[in-house]
Scaffold this motif. Structure first.
Motif, PDB file in Angstrom:
ATOM      1  N   LEU A 117       0.781  -0.974   0.419  1.00  0.00           N
ATOM      2  CA  LEU A 117       0.129   0.180  -0.197  1.00  0.00           C
ATOM      3  C   LEU A 117       0.949   1.294   0.045  1.00  0.00           C
ATOM      4  CD1 LEU A 117      -2.992  -1.063   2.881  1.00  0.00           C
ATOM      5  CD2 LEU A 117      -3.176  -0.719   0.133  1.00  0.00           C
ATOM      6  N   ALA A 118       2.200   1.431   0.837  1.00  0.00           N
ATOM      7  CA  ALA A 118       2.234   1.899   0.808  1.00  0.00           C
ATOM      8  C   ALA A 118       3.276   2.840  -0.851  1.00  0.00           C
ATOM      9  CB  ALA A 118       3.505   2.422   2.130  1.00  0.00           C
ATOM     10  N   SER A 119       3.885   1.689  -0.940  1.00  0.00           N
ATOM     11  CA  SER A 119       5.162   1.984  -2.690  1.00  0.00           C
ATOM     12  C   SER A 119       3.261   2.491  -3.676  1.00  0.00           C
ATOM     13  CB  SER A 119       5.594   0.399  -2.946  1.00  0.00           C
ATOM     14  OG  SER A 119       6.606  -0.015  -1.146  1.00  0.00           O
ATOM     15  N   LEU A 120       2.429   1.562  -3.531  1.00  0.00           N
ATOM     16  CA  LEU A 120       1.233   2.252  -4.301  1.00  0.00           C
ATOM     17  C   LEU A 120       1.548   3.397  -4.316  1.00  0.00           C
ATOM     18  CD1 LEU A 120      -0.213   0.703  -6.645  1.00  0.00           C
ATOM     19  CD2 LEU A 120      -2.563   0.330  -4.827  1.00  0.00           C
ATOM     20  N   THR A 121       1.618   4.267  -2.846  1.00  0.00           N
ATOM     21  CA  THR A 121       1.186   5.187  -2.843  1.00  0.00           C
ATOM     22  C   THR A 121       1.951   5.977  -3.112  1.00  0.00           C
ATOM     23  OG1 THR A 121      -0.034   4.761  -0.689  1.00  0.00           O
ATOM     24  CG2 THR A 121       0.044   7.154  -1.179  1.00  0.00           C
ATOM     25  N   LEU A 122       3.001   5.955  -3.114  1.00  0.00           N
ATOM     26  CA  LEU A 122       4.294   6.753  -3.572  1.00  0.00           C
ATOM     27  C   LEU A 122       5.006   6.994  -5.330  1.00  0.00           C
ATOM     28  CD1 LEU A 122       6.970   5.207  -0.299  1.00  0.00           C
ATOM     29  CD2 LEU A 122       6.187   7.870  -1.358  1.00  0.00           C
ATOM     30  N   ALA A 123       4.498   5.167  -5.540  1.00  0.00           N
ATOM     31  CA  ALA A 123       4.187   5.443  -6.680  1.00  0.00           C
ATOM     32  C   ALA A 123       3.320   6.065  -7.387  1.00  0.00           C
ATOM     33  CB  ALA A 123       4.014   3.415  -7.620  1.00  0.00           C
ATOM     34  N   SER A 124       1.774   6.368  -7.162  1.00  0.00           N
ATOM     35  CA  SER A 124       0.972   7.116  -7.960  1.00  0.00           C
ATOM     36  C   SER A 124       0.897   8.115  -7.866  1.00  0.00           C
ATOM     37  CB  SER A 124      -0.670   6.899  -7.002  1.00  0.00           C
ATOM     38  OG  SER A 124      -0.867   5.781  -7.167  1.00  0.00           O
ATOM     39  N   ASN A 125       1.592   8.722  -6.249  1.00  0.00           N
ATOM     40  CA  ASN A 125       2.542  10.025  -5.958  1.00  0.00           C
ATOM     41  C   ASN A 125       3.277  10.807  -7.410  1.00  0.00           C
ATOM     42  OD1 ASN A 125       2.415  12.976  -4.745  1.00  0.00           O
ATOM     43  ND2 ASN A 125       4.552  12.007  -4.013  1.00  0.00           N
ATOM     44  N   ASP A 126       4.077   9.682  -7.232  1.00  0.00           N
ATOM     45  CA  ASP A 126       5.534  10.572  -8.778  1.00  0.00           C
ATOM     46  C   ASP A 126       4.824  10.129  -9.905  1.00  0.00           C
ATOM     47  OD1 ASP A 126       7.229  10.043  -7.173  1.00  0.00           O
ATOM     48  OD2 ASP A 126       8.142   7.894  -7.606  1.00  0.00           O
ATOM     49  N   MET A 127       3.985   9.997 -10.795  1.00  0.00           N
ATOM     50  CA  MET A 127       2.971   9.930 -11.670  1.00  0.00           C
ATOM     51  C   MET A 127       2.383  10.631 -11.594  1.00  0.00           C
ATOM     52  SD  MET A 127       2.214   5.824 -12.537  1.00  0.00           S
ATOM     53  CE  MET A 127       3.226   4.373 -12.804  1.00  0.00           C
ATOM     54  N   CYS A 128       1.529  11.582 -10.366  1.00  0.00           N
ATOM     55  CA  CYS A 128       0.855  12.797 -10.143  1.00  0.00           C
ATOM     56  C   CYS A 128       1.312  13.517 -10.850  1.00  0.00           C
ATOM     57  CB  CYS A 128      -0.039  12.718  -9.248  1.00  0.00           C
ATOM     58  SG  CYS A 128      -1.184  14.134  -8.782  1.00  0.00           S
ATOM     59  N   LYS A 129       2.424  13.546 -10.054  1.00  0.00           N
ATOM     60  CA  LYS A 129       3.702  14.607 -10.613  1.00  0.00           C
ATOM     61  C   LYS A 129       4.277  15.041 -11.496  1.00  0.00           C
ATOM     62  CE  LYS A 129       6.429  15.165  -5.771  1.00  0.00           C
ATOM     63  NZ  LYS A 129       6.792  14.659  -4.734  1.00  0.00           N
ATOM     64  N   SER A 130       3.932  13.744 -12.355  1.00  0.00           N
ATOM     65  CA  SER A 130       4.643  14.270 -13.407  1.00  0.00           C
ATOM     66  C   SER A 130       3.540  14.857 -14.448  1.00  0.00           C
ATOM     67  CB  SER A 130       4.617  12.639 -14.721  1.00  0.00           C
ATOM     68  OG  SER A 130       4.227  11.975 -14.694  1.00  0.00           O
ATOM     69  N   ASN A 131       1.911  14.450 -14.177  1.00  0.00           N
ATOM     70  CA  ASN A 131       1.720  15.336 -14.845  1.00  0.00           C
ATOM     71  C   ASN A 131       0.143  15.590 -14.047  1.00  0.00           C
ATOM     72  OD1 ASN A 131      -0.099  16.378 -17.175  1.00  0.00           O
ATOM     73  ND2 ASN A 131      -0.408  14.676 -18.490  1.00  0.00           N
ATOM     74  N   PRO A 132      -0.061  17.040 -13.198  1.00  0.00           N
ATOM     75  CA  PRO A 132      -1.045  16.820 -12.768  1.00  0.00           C
ATOM     76  C   PRO A 132      -2.352  16.805 -12.928  1.00  0.00           C
ATOM     77  CG  PRO A 132       0.723  18.026 -12.524  1.00  0.00           C
ATOM     78  CD  PRO A 132       1.351  17.731 -13.603  1.00  0.00           C
TER      79      PRO A 132
END
Length: 343
Positions: free
Chosen positions: A32-47
């Motif tokens: 769950l923590a890695s999934l959250t961090l991976a989603s956050n990285d992709m959200c930062k790449s294209n808000p």
């Protein structure tokens, strides 16, 4: 230290919690923590992406065409845990703790073979010292020369039953080899694809594939009867949940260490933590300090210094050229003498 307290502290009328359930929860939290961090990285790449688009992108990246590669370290981790269990069941604690430190050297050997890492003779010496020092620190209680002699002679002469001697020794050696191979394989996989696949996506894949052996082998097959009788969360309390949280956090930190440093640095950090734990146990729990453990802690610190320090510059004695020889025999005079001398 928290884990030791959770496994050995008083439970009252409650049963002791099952390690298999804790392992499964650690993998779920890491997922769950890695999934959250991976989603956050992709959200930062294209808000501008919507949550549905981000979820679809995360799903495609996690279950990409090369996700099957993470099945190998997940299976190896499960095999390693099983081998450790067999080794602990067939060896005494001292023999297991000392022999299992071979994983430090196997990690370096696999790093040389798979990653092409170069290790100098000075670093080899420090790694051998590190293995020896950690083994001494982890040996609890006074150990005399006669004790070691009796253990080795009984093991070599076959006085110990095969099931409790040779089987345990082979299991701990296999666990050391599996540990080194698993860590280095995951490091290679992460670093080879770090530009295209994020660290947290790889961690999601590893945690996802680790859920299946933790669930089916550990929870259902190994402890299914106990869970059916007492429940999944039997024996859980604040100290158990703290242990699970620290284990999950440690797994995430290890992934960062492997991605941006290497497994050798991780081994040195883990060895230093053993020394810190040894000192903290003496202060907090008034555990008596043993001479061999204290000496082992000093050897660990010496090994860390030897590995990280650089040798001093070498003095090269080369033949002098004529110009240099003349300059040495007739050095230039100070500027004041040059100004005062007649032209």
């Amino acid at each position: 230290m928290v884990m030791h307290s959770s496994r050995n502290g008083p439970t009252g009328s409650q049963p002791r919690y099952l390690a298999s359930t804790a392992v499964l929860l650690v993998e779920v939290i890491k997922l769950l923590a890695s999934l959250t961090l991976a989603s956050n990285d992709m959200c930062k790449s294209n808000p501008r992406r919507s949550p549905a688009e981000i979820a679809a992108l995360v799903y495609r990246s996690v279950f990409a065409h090369d996700c099957w590669k993470l099945v190998i370290p997940a299976a190896l981790y499960t095999l390693q845990n099983s081998l450790v269990y067999v080794a602990i069941s067939n060896l005494d604690a001292v023999t297991f703790q000392v022999t299992y430190q071979l994983k430090i050297l196997t990690t370096v050997l696999f790093s040389i073979a798979l990653l092409g890492r170069k290790i100098s003779s000075r670093q080899w010496m420090s790694l051998i010292l590190l293995t020896f020092g950690v083994a001494l620190v982890q040996v609890s209680g006074p150990i005399s020369t006669e004790d070691w002699r009796e253990r080795l002679s009984s093991l070599m002469q076959g006085e110990i039953p095969v099931s409790s001697g040779f089987k345990g020794l082979m299991a701990v050696i296999a666990a050391s080899l599996t540990s080194g191979l698993t860590c280095v394989y995951f490091e290679k996989l992460v670093k080879d694809s770090l530009d295209s696949v994020s660290l947290w996506t790889r961690n999601v894949q590893l945690s996802f594939f680790s859920l299946f052996p933790a669930l089916f082998i550990g929870v259902l097959w190994q402890d299914g009867a106990s869970i059916a009788q007492n429940g999944f969360f039997a024996g859980y309390g604040p100290i158990v949940w703290l242990t699970i949280a620290l284990q999950a956090l440690g797994g995430l930190v290890v992934a960062v260490c492997i991605a941006y440093a290497d497994n050798v640095a991780k081994n040195f950090a883990a060895s230093l933590s053993i020394v810190v734990c040894y000192a903290a146990s003496a202060i907090l729990f008034r555990t008596p300090l043993m001479l061999h453990s204290t000496g082992g802690a000093a050897v660990v610190l010496l090994a860390m210094y030897l590995y990280t320090s650089r040798p001093g510059p070498r003095v090269m004695l080369l033949p002098m050229s004529k110009e240099r020889h003349s300059a040495v025999e007739n050095p230039p005079r100070p500027l004041l003498f040059q100004l005062m001398s007649p032209r």
